[in-house]
Enzyme design. Structure first.
Site, PDB file in Angstrom:
ATOM      1  N   LYS A   1       0.834  -1.217   0.000  1.00  9.11           N
ATOM      2  CA  LYS A   1       0.000   0.000   0.000  1.00  9.11           C
ATOM      3  C   LYS A   1       0.863   1.258   0.000  1.00  9.11           C
ATOM      4  O   LYS A   1       0.629   2.186  -0.764  1.00  9.11           O
ATOM      5  CB  LYS A   1      -0.897   0.067   1.256  1.00  9.11           C
ATOM      6  CG  LYS A   1      -1.870  -1.070   1.425  1.00  9.11           C
ATOM      7  CD  LYS A   1      -2.766  -0.859   2.654  1.00  9.11           C
ATOM      8  CE  LYS A   1      -2.040  -0.871   3.992  1.00  9.11           C
ATOM      9  NZ  LYS A   1      -1.500  -2.171   4.413  1.00  9.11           N
TER      10      LYS A   1
ATOM     11  N   ARG B   1      -9.536   0.742   8.870  1.00 11.53           N
ATOM     12  CA  ARG B   1      -9.074  -0.618   9.136  1.00 11.53           C
ATOM     13  C   ARG B   1     -10.099  -1.425   9.918  1.00 11.53           C
ATOM     14  O   ARG B   1      -9.857  -2.589  10.216  1.00 11.53           O
ATOM     15  CB  ARG B   1      -7.804  -0.546   9.983  1.00 11.53           C
ATOM     16  CG  ARG B   1      -6.522  -0.828   9.239  1.00 11.53           C
ATOM     17  CD  ARG B   1      -5.386  -0.624  10.226  1.00 11.53           C
ATOM     18  NE  ARG B   1      -4.220  -1.367   9.895  1.00 11.53           N
ATOM     19  CZ  ARG B   1      -3.151  -0.870   9.268  1.00 11.53           C
ATOM     20  NH1 ARG B   1      -3.134   0.377   8.878  1.00 11.53           N
ATOM     21  NH2 ARG B   1      -2.105  -1.627   9.044  1.00 11.53           N
TER      22      ARG B   1
END
Ligand code: ADP
Length: 210
Positions: A15, A88
């Site tokens: 990422k 998340r």
């Protein structure tokens, strides 16, 4: 071009690397909660002190600590964003939605679990500029020195094998439910992260239409 983007994927899935490339090409800010939390720890702020124990254990920092810093960071942002490592949890995604932020795409960078440990344990990062290298797949030109800024490369404290395994478990338990969350909203795009950096980048460009 889709400019309000969430990058999702397992720890060590790439990422951050992709975000660094994308922010140059797209001219949008790279907002990494991991980087923000590490900066807070380094600066010794209240947030940093509270976050420390969770980070070293490979667990998530409580939602209420991260939701606030992201909402504040995004509130004045008009260029778009590349969110790296946020949301998340479902509660974080709900908080982002409730703050009125529109998201154009969620890019899920997929990497099989069995590759993650090697990818992370070999990782070396530059605390000065945030560049990331890998001892075997992306070595710096000079051992231990950042190609981009000349800073000294370090191995992050949470990049050791035991903590990585915990980070993976945390990802499966708490972050993977977001795959369903965003696919039900028609926003999820899967890309193969087990590929060269440039190939992953090309795939993401297609998804983001630029
Ligand atoms: P990676 O994605 O490779 O695990 P990050 O730099 O994104 O690395 O995150 C490192 C650590 O920072 C996480 O293990 C967690 O403890 C904390 N963290 C980062 N982002 C969040 C978040 N959105 N919510 C809770 N904790 C977070």
């Amino acid at each position: 071009m889709k400019k309000r983007v969430i990058l999702m994927g397992p720890p060590g899935g790439g990422k951050g690397t992709q975000a660094s490339l994308l922010k140059e090409a797209m001219e949008v800010p790279h907002i990494s909660t991991g980087d923000m939390l590490r900066a807070a720890r380094k600066a010794g702020t209240e947030l940093g002190k509270k976050a420390d124990a969770y980070i070293v254990a490979g667990q998530l920092v409580p939602d209420e600590l991260v939701n606030g810093i992201v909402a504040e960071r995004l509130s004045s942002e008009t260029r778009g964003f590349l969110l790296d490592g946020y949301p998340r949890t479902v509660a974080q995604a709900d908080s982002l939605e409730a703050s009125g932020q529109v998201v154009d795409a969620v890019v899920l960078i997929e990497v099989p679990d069995e590759l993650i440990v090697d990818r992370i344990v070999g990782r070396r990062s530059c605390p000065k500029c945030g560049s990331v290298f890998h001892l075997s797949t992306l070595p710096p030109k000079v051992d231990g020195v950042c190609d981009a800024c000349g800073g000294e490369l370090i191995q992050r404290g949470d990049d050791c094998e035991d903590v990585v395994k915990q980070r993976l478990t945390t990802y499966h338990d708490q972050t993977q439910p977001l795959i369903e969350y965003y696919s039900s909203r028609g926003l999820l795009y899967r890309v193969n992260g087990n590929n060269e950096v440039s190939a992953v980048f090309a795939e993401i460009r297609k998804v983001l239409e630029f």
